[in-house]
Design a protein around this motif. Structure first.
Motif, PDB file in Angstrom:
ATOM      1  N   LEU A   8      22.998   0.218   0.491  1.00 28.00           N
ATOM      2  CA  LEU A   8      23.465   0.060  -0.724  1.00 28.00           C
ATOM      3  C   LEU A   8      24.898   0.788  -0.672  1.00 28.00           C
ATOM      4  O   LEU A   8      25.865   0.542  -1.984  1.00 28.00           O
ATOM      5  N   VAL A   9      25.624   1.007   0.612  1.00 28.98           N
ATOM      6  CA  VAL A   9      27.098   1.386   0.216  1.00 28.98           C
ATOM      7  C   VAL A   9      27.598  -0.598   0.444  1.00 28.98           C
ATOM      8  O   VAL A   9      28.794  -0.745   0.101  1.00 28.98           O
ATOM      9  N   ALA A  10      27.152  -1.017   1.151  1.00 30.26           N
ATOM     10  CA  ALA A  10      27.138  -2.505   1.096  1.00 30.26           C
ATOM     11  C   ALA A  10      27.158  -2.840   0.119  1.00 30.26           C
ATOM     12  O   ALA A  10      28.275  -4.033   0.072  1.00 30.26           O
ATOM     13  N   LYS A  11      26.179  -2.996  -0.979  1.00 32.59           N
ATOM     14  CA  LYS A  11      25.782  -3.728  -2.189  1.00 32.59           C
ATOM     15  C   LYS A  11      27.543  -3.224  -2.804  1.00 32.59           C
ATOM     16  O   LYS A  11      28.534  -3.912  -3.873  1.00 32.59           O
ATOM     17  N   GLU A  12      27.882  -1.880  -2.820  1.00 31.10           N
ATOM     18  CA  GLU A  12      28.845  -1.517  -3.465  1.00 31.10           C
ATOM     19  C   GLU A  12      30.026  -1.995  -3.180  1.00 31.10           C
ATOM     20  O   GLU A  12      30.882  -2.579  -4.007  1.00 31.10           O
ATOM     21  N   LEU A  13      30.303  -2.537  -2.634  1.00 28.72           N
ATOM     22  CA  LEU A  13      31.113  -2.909  -1.357  1.00 28.72           C
ATOM     23  C   LEU A  13      31.601  -4.623  -2.502  1.00 28.72           C
ATOM     24  O   LEU A  13      32.726  -5.090  -2.489  1.00 28.72           O
ATOM     25  N   GLU A  14      30.577  -4.774  -1.629  1.00 29.84           N
ATOM     26  CA  GLU A  14      29.815  -6.329  -2.603  1.00 29.84           C
ATOM     27  C   GLU A  14      30.445  -6.257  -4.241  1.00 29.84           C
ATOM     28  O   GLU A  14      31.375  -7.445  -4.356  1.00 29.84           O
ATOM     29  N   LYS A  15      30.450  -5.372  -4.764  1.00 31.68           N
ATOM     30  CA  LYS A  15      30.766  -5.478  -6.468  1.00 31.68           C
ATOM     31  C   LYS A  15      31.912  -5.317  -6.763  1.00 31.68           C
ATOM     32  O   LYS A  15      32.409  -4.899  -7.657  1.00 31.68           O
ATOM     33  N   GLY A  16      32.535  -4.279  -5.126  1.00 30.21           N
ATOM     34  CA  GLY A  16      34.613  -4.067  -5.393  1.00 30.21           C
ATOM     35  C   GLY A  16      34.765  -2.517  -5.573  1.00 30.21           C
ATOM     36  O   GLY A  16      35.576  -2.599  -5.258  1.00 30.21           O
ATOM     37  N   SER A  17      34.159  -1.957  -4.716  1.00 26.94           N
ATOM     38  CA  SER A  17      34.927  -0.918  -4.244  1.00 26.94           C
ATOM     39  C   SER A  17      35.313  -0.587  -2.841  1.00 26.94           C
ATOM     40  O   SER A  17      35.319  -2.056  -2.035  1.00 26.94           O
ATOM     41  N   THR A  18      36.377  -0.315  -2.633  1.00 27.63           N
ATOM     42  CA  THR A  18      37.324   0.128  -2.093  1.00 27.63           C
ATOM     43  C   THR A  18      36.719  -0.228  -0.761  1.00 27.63           C
ATOM     44  O   THR A  18      36.340   1.021  -0.426  1.00 27.63           O
ATOM     45  N   PRO A  19      37.003  -1.094   0.268  1.00 23.08           N
ATOM     46  CA  PRO A  19      36.757  -0.402   1.288  1.00 23.08           C
ATOM     47  C   PRO A  19      37.465   0.013   2.665  1.00 23.08           C
ATOM     48  O   PRO A  19      37.937  -0.126   3.245  1.00 23.08           O
ATOM     49  N   LEU A  20      36.904   1.069   1.797  1.00 17.89           N
ATOM     50  CA  LEU A  20      37.583   2.643   3.168  1.00 17.89           C
ATOM     51  C   LEU A  20      36.506   2.406   4.023  1.00 17.89           C
ATOM     52  O   LEU A  20      35.527   3.345   3.847  1.00 17.89           O
ATOM     53  N   MET A  21      36.765   2.929   5.402  1.00 17.82           N
ATOM     54  CA  MET A  21      36.247   3.687   6.086  1.00 17.82           C
ATOM     55  C   MET A  21      36.263   4.286   7.178  1.00 17.82           C
ATOM     56  O   MET A  21      37.368   4.180   7.542  1.00 17.82           O
ATOM     57  N   PHE A  22      35.651   5.600   7.058  1.00 23.21           N
ATOM     58  CA  PHE A  22      35.927   6.214   8.152  1.00 23.21           C
ATOM     59  C   PHE A  22      36.404   5.884   9.396  1.00 23.21           C
ATOM     60  O   PHE A  22      35.570   5.537   9.883  1.00 23.21           O
ATOM     61  N   ASP A  23      37.397   6.969   9.933  1.00 24.71           N
ATOM     62  CA  ASP A  23      37.608   6.558  11.562  1.00 24.71           C
ATOM     63  C   ASP A  23      37.149   8.504  12.394  1.00 24.71           C
ATOM     64  O   ASP A  23      36.389   8.442  12.975  1.00 24.71           O
ATOM     65  N   SER A  24      37.657   9.412  11.398  1.00 23.21           N
ATOM     66  CA  SER A  24      38.134  10.285  12.440  1.00 23.21           C
ATOM     67  C   SER A  24      38.124  11.495  11.476  1.00 23.21           C
ATOM     68  O   SER A  24      38.711  11.625  10.185  1.00 23.21           O
ATOM     69  N   VAL A  25      38.245  13.393  12.220  1.00 20.52           N
ATOM     70  CA  VAL A  25      38.773  14.418  11.538  1.00 20.52           C
ATOM     71  C   VAL A  25      39.598  15.057  12.402  1.00 20.52           C
ATOM     72  O   VAL A  25      39.321  15.515  13.418  1.00 20.52           O
ATOM     73  N   ILE A  26      40.270  15.306  11.785  1.00 20.65           N
ATOM     74  CA  ILE A  26      41.331  16.076  12.656  1.00 20.65           C
ATOM     75  C   ILE A  26      42.315  17.301  12.105  1.00 20.65           C
ATOM     76  O   ILE A  26      41.490  17.947  10.605  1.00 20.65           O
ATOM     77  N   VAL A  27      41.101  18.232  13.118  1.00 19.48           N
ATOM     78  CA  VAL A  27      41.159  20.589  12.570  1.00 19.48           C
ATOM     79  C   VAL A  27      42.742  20.323  13.421  1.00 19.48           C
ATOM     80  O   VAL A  27      42.867  21.309  14.486  1.00 19.48           O
ATOM     81  N   PRO A  28      44.246  20.681  12.252  1.00 15.24           N
ATOM     82  CA  PRO A  28      45.376  21.268  13.211  1.00 15.24           C
ATOM     83  C   PRO A  28      45.462  22.592  13.436  1.00 15.24           C
ATOM     84  O   PRO A  28      45.066  23.450  12.881  1.00 15.24           O
ATOM     85  N   PRO A  29      46.194  22.764  14.251  1.00 14.35           N
ATOM     86  CA  PRO A  29      46.464  24.095  14.616  1.00 14.35           C
ATOM     87  C   PRO A  29      46.593  25.226  13.318  1.00 14.35           C
ATOM     88  O   PRO A  29      46.529  26.056  13.535  1.00 14.35           O
TER      89      PRO A  29
END
Length: 235
Positions: A8-29
């Motif tokens: 479903l996500v791939a179909k949305e990307l094909e239709k023009g959704s911004t192709p932002l990809m998850f990398d990671s999470v930082i929990v700052p002190p």
């Protein structure tokens, strides 16, 4: 991500959704802060939901539609996008009701955690998102509903994994994640909040509210940073 959601996500990307990809999470002190009064809690909720005097933070409905908010209605917890002010005000009222039931303790027992979620995007795609607002450079992203669900789930899963897998415990250095030195334990980094970092059920009484704000982004190079907020009630 499940196979069906990935499709479903791939179909949305094909239709023009911004192709932002998850990398990671930082929990700052400094990511843990106490909320010491009901007035402060209400102000924080109003800010996160962009209601009351913080309504002016919404300058682009497309951006605000990207935010994901926890809602509690009739005792059931769910997560929604809420571009319209009326919908965000409803969630605000629901969380107020939920807080009334849980009765927060403001003597060091109500804490907001601010995590920094990192996403990647190509230079070409980022250029397409560039806009001009009030004579200043800005960015406007569009995400499909399944893509939003996927990004949000990725953030939550990574944060949960950080709680027990110290191999992915990270420090941040000028916005770039690096493995923390071996001697840099959660205790050394977070002090009295080390067990909260570990999401220890013996410490956490309830999650009052949570949201991922994708209308307030920081961009460095080809990395996009957004904040994930969680308000905990501690035992």
């Amino acid at each position: 991500m499940s196979k069906d959601l990935k499709t479903l996500v791939a179909k949305e990307l094909e239709k023009g959704s911004t192709p932002l990809m998850f990398d990671s999470v930082i929990v700052p002190p400094e990511g843990f802060r106490e909320i010491d009064s009901r007035e402060r809690l209400l102000n924080v909720l109003q800010y996160l939901l962009r209601v009351k005097e913080h309504r002016k933070l919404i300058w682009n409905d497309t951006l605000s539609a990207n935010n994901v908010y926890m809602d509690v209605f009739l005792g059931k917890t769910d997560f929604h996008r809420a571009a319209l002010i009326t919908r965000r005000e409803e969630i605000y009222q629901h969380i107020n009701w939920y807080g009334g039931k849980l009765k927060p303790d403001y003597n060091g027992k109500t804490v907001i955690e601010t995590d920094v979620c990192a996403f990647s995007i190509t230079e070409d795609e980022l250029e397409k998102c560039k806009k001009n607002y009030d004579g200043k450079e800005a960015y406007s992203f569009y995400f499909g509903k399944y893509q939003i669900r996927s990004l949000y789930a990725d953030c939550l899963d990574y944060r949960k994994n950080m709680a027990w897998d110290e191999d992915i415990f990270r420090a941040t250095d000028e916005g770039t994640q690096q493995a923390a030195p071996e001697h840099k334990s959660p205790e050394a980094t977070y002090g009295k909040y080390s067990e909260l970092f570990r999401l220890n059920d013996d410490v956490i009484r309830a999650v009052l509210f949570q949201c991922l704000l994708l209308d307030d982004l920081r961009i460095e190079g080809n990395t996009v940073f957004a904040n994930l907020y969680t308000i905990y009630l501690l035992r």
